[in-house]
Design a protein around this motif. Structure first.
Motif, PDB file in Angstrom:
ATOM      1  N   MET A 112       0.819  -1.205   0.000  1.00 44.74           N
ATOM      2  CA  MET A 112       0.000   0.000   0.000  1.00 44.74           C
ATOM      3  C   MET A 112       0.860   1.266   0.000  1.00 44.74           C
ATOM      4  O   MET A 112       0.342   2.366   0.119  1.00 44.74           O
ATOM      5  CB  MET A 112      -0.945  -0.048   1.198  1.00 44.74           C
ATOM      6  N   GLY A 113       2.177   1.125  -0.104  1.00 42.83           N
ATOM      7  CA  GLY A 113       3.066   2.284  -0.169  1.00 42.83           C
ATOM      8  C   GLY A 113       3.449   2.867   1.176  1.00 42.83           C
ATOM      9  O   GLY A 113       3.950   3.982   1.252  1.00 42.83           O
ATOM     10  N   ASP A 114       3.232   2.133   2.239  1.00 49.15           N
ATOM     11  CA  ASP A 114       3.560   2.613   3.575  1.00 49.15           C
ATOM     12  C   ASP A 114       5.030   2.375   3.897  1.00 49.15           C
ATOM     13  O   ASP A 114       5.713   1.625   3.212  1.00 49.15           O
ATOM     14  CB  ASP A 114       2.698   1.904   4.622  1.00 49.15           C
ATOM     15  N   GLU A 115       5.509   3.014   4.955  1.00 50.01           N
ATOM     16  CA  GLU A 115       6.871   2.823   5.426  1.00 50.01           C
ATOM     17  C   GLU A 115       6.801   2.319   6.871  1.00 50.01           C
ATOM     18  O   GLU A 115       5.990   2.793   7.655  1.00 50.01           O
ATOM     19  CB  GLU A 115       7.616   4.154   5.355  1.00 50.01           C
ATOM     20  N   ILE A 116       7.654   1.357   7.199  1.00 51.44           N
ATOM     21  CA  ILE A 116       7.601   0.710   8.507  1.00 51.44           C
ATOM     22  C   ILE A 116       8.913   0.944   9.245  1.00 51.44           C
ATOM     23  O   ILE A 116       9.984   0.681   8.712  1.00 51.44           O
ATOM     24  CB  ILE A 116       7.351  -0.801   8.367  1.00 51.44           C
TER      25      ILE A 116
ATOM     26  N   SER B  53      10.954  -0.005   3.454  1.00 54.96           N
ATOM     27  CA  SER B  53      10.330   0.965   2.566  1.00 54.96           C
ATOM     28  C   SER B  53      10.308   0.445   1.139  1.00 54.96           C
ATOM     29  O   SER B  53      11.077  -0.448   0.782  1.00 54.96           O
ATOM     30  CB  SER B  53      11.120   2.273   2.628  1.00 54.96           C
ATOM     31  N   ASN B  54       9.446   1.031   0.327  1.00 59.06           N
ATOM     32  CA  ASN B  54       9.414   0.750  -1.108  1.00 59.06           C
ATOM     33  C   ASN B  54      10.322   1.689  -1.879  1.00 59.06           C
ATOM     34  O   ASN B  54      10.605   1.473  -3.039  1.00 59.06           O
ATOM     35  CB  ASN B  54       7.991   0.905  -1.651  1.00 59.06           C
ATOM     36  N   GLU B  55      10.741   2.763  -1.256  1.00 60.95           N
ATOM     37  CA  GLU B  55      11.521   3.804  -1.915  1.00 60.95           C
ATOM     38  C   GLU B  55      12.940   3.826  -1.366  1.00 60.95           C
ATOM     39  O   GLU B  55      13.186   3.438  -0.227  1.00 60.95           O
ATOM     40  CB  GLU B  55      10.884   5.176  -1.662  1.00 60.95           C
ATOM     41  N   ASN B  56      13.890   4.316  -2.174  1.00 63.35           N
ATOM     42  CA  ASN B  56      15.246   4.532  -1.681  1.00 63.35           C
ATOM     43  C   ASN B  56      15.234   5.734  -0.755  1.00 63.35           C
ATOM     44  O   ASN B  56      14.678   6.776  -1.088  1.00 63.35           O
ATOM     45  CB  ASN B  56      16.212   4.794  -2.844  1.00 63.35           C
ATOM     46  N   ILE B  57      15.843   5.578   0.401  1.00 66.98           N
ATOM     47  CA  ILE B  57      15.891   6.650   1.388  1.00 66.98           C
ATOM     48  C   ILE B  57      17.303   7.203   1.393  1.00 66.98           C
ATOM     49  O   ILE B  57      18.264   6.471   1.618  1.00 66.98           O
ATOM     50  CB  ILE B  57      15.507   6.117   2.784  1.00 66.98           C
ATOM     51  N   GLU B  58      17.435   8.501   1.140  1.00 66.43           N
ATOM     52  CA  GLU B  58      18.769   9.101   1.031  1.00 66.43           C
ATOM     53  C   GLU B  58      19.364   9.438   2.392  1.00 66.43           C
ATOM     54  O   GLU B  58      20.532   9.218   2.628  1.00 66.43           O
ATOM     55  CB  GLU B  58      18.701  10.344   0.159  1.00 66.43           C
ATOM     56  N   LEU B  59      18.564   9.998   3.289  1.00 68.29           N
ATOM     57  CA  LEU B  59      19.091  10.405   4.585  1.00 68.29           C
ATOM     58  C   LEU B  59      18.953   9.252   5.575  1.00 68.29           C
ATOM     59  O   LEU B  59      17.857   8.832   5.896  1.00 68.29           O
ATOM     60  CB  LEU B  59      18.348  11.627   5.123  1.00 68.29           C
ATOM     61  N   ILE B  60      20.071   8.737   6.024  1.00 69.70           N
ATOM     62  CA  ILE B  60      20.063   7.618   6.960  1.00 69.70           C
ATOM     63  C   ILE B  60      20.757   8.070   8.235  1.00 69.70           C
ATOM     64  O   ILE B  60      21.834   8.660   8.195  1.00 69.70           O
ATOM     65  CB  ILE B  60      20.810   6.400   6.376  1.00 69.70           C
TER      66      ILE B  60
ATOM     67  N   ILE C  53       3.935   2.201  11.651  1.00 73.53           N
ATOM     68  CA  ILE C  53       3.649   2.151  10.232  1.00 73.53           C
ATOM     69  C   ILE C  53       3.101   3.522   9.841  1.00 73.53           C
ATOM     70  O   ILE C  53       2.128   4.004  10.421  1.00 73.53           O
ATOM     71  CB  ILE C  53       2.637   1.042   9.884  1.00 73.53           C
ATOM     72  N   PHE C  54       3.788   4.153   8.890  1.00 75.89           N
ATOM     73  CA  PHE C  54       3.421   5.482   8.419  1.00 75.89           C
ATOM     74  C   PHE C  54       2.778   5.386   7.045  1.00 75.89           C
ATOM     75  O   PHE C  54       3.194   4.571   6.223  1.00 75.89           O
ATOM     76  CB  PHE C  54       4.673   6.363   8.279  1.00 75.89           C
ATOM     77  N   TYR C  55       1.800   6.242   6.786  1.00 78.82           N
ATOM     78  CA  TYR C  55       1.272   6.381   5.441  1.00 78.82           C
ATOM     79  C   TYR C  55       2.346   7.085   4.618  1.00 78.82           C
ATOM     80  O   TYR C  55       2.744   8.194   4.934  1.00 78.82           O
ATOM     81  CB  TYR C  55       0.005   7.234   5.424  1.00 78.82           C
ATOM     82  N   GLY C  56       2.849   6.457   3.578  1.00 78.00           N
ATOM     83  CA  GLY C  56       3.849   7.081   2.717  1.00 78.00           C
ATOM     84  C   GLY C  56       5.213   7.193   3.371  1.00 78.00           C
ATOM     85  O   GLY C  56       5.502   6.536   4.361  1.00 78.00           O
ATOM     86  N   GLN C  57       6.063   8.056   2.762  1.00 80.74           N
ATOM     87  CA  GLN C  57       7.426   8.221   3.255  1.00 80.74           C
ATOM     88  C   GLN C  57       7.489   9.207   4.414  1.00 80.74           C
ATOM     89  O   GLN C  57       6.686  10.115   4.521  1.00 80.74           O
ATOM     90  CB  GLN C  57       8.342   8.702   2.141  1.00 80.74           C
TER      91      GLN C  57
END
Length: 125
Positions: free
Chosen positions: A17-21, A94-101, A68-72
């Motif tokens: 669903m595009g969420d981030e955990i 996440s489904n997306e690449n996260i730049e800031l770690i 669990i967050f809706y989106g990034q």
């Protein structure tokens, strides 16, 4: 009997669903303080939560908070989480690449899977 669950775990479908955990692992004796600081960050950034689950482990068991967050999530959230003492590690799925770690973050990228064998084998009618 060990496989019986009292309720469905939304974590199993959230990535579709595009969420981030985030799973935040907490040092022994720091649970209450860390939880309150995390809630303050959530309030400050007005992040949109789908679910928050926490477990304050018994002696010798790990304490953690899973959110669990809706989106990034905003990069500012990670910066602030990094400053909280008592957090041992943060797992981000996440489904997306996260730049800031942050220094405590470990990222797992899970690509979206929106097709199945059934949809591929089905002929258009």
């Amino acid at each position: 009997m060990e496989n019986i669950k009292s309720m469905a775990d939304i974590k199993n479908i959230s990535l579709l669903m595009g969420d981030e955990i985030l799973t935040i692992h907490i040092s022994i004796g720091s649970f209450q303080r860390v939880l309150m600081e995390i809630l303050d960050i959530i309030k400050k950034y007005s992040v949109y939560l789908k679910e928050i689950y926490s477990y304050n482990g018994d002696t010798g068991k790990e304490s953690y908070i899973r959110i669990i967050f809706y989106g990034q999530i905003s990069p500012g959230v990670f910066e602030e989480l990094d400053r909280i003492s008592g957090i041992k590690k943060i797992d981000i799925i996440s489904n997306e690449n996260i730049e800031l770690i942050c220094r405590k973050c470990e990222v797992k990228i899970c690509p979206k899977k929106i097709s199945s064998k059934l949809s591929k084998s089905r002929k258009d009618i």
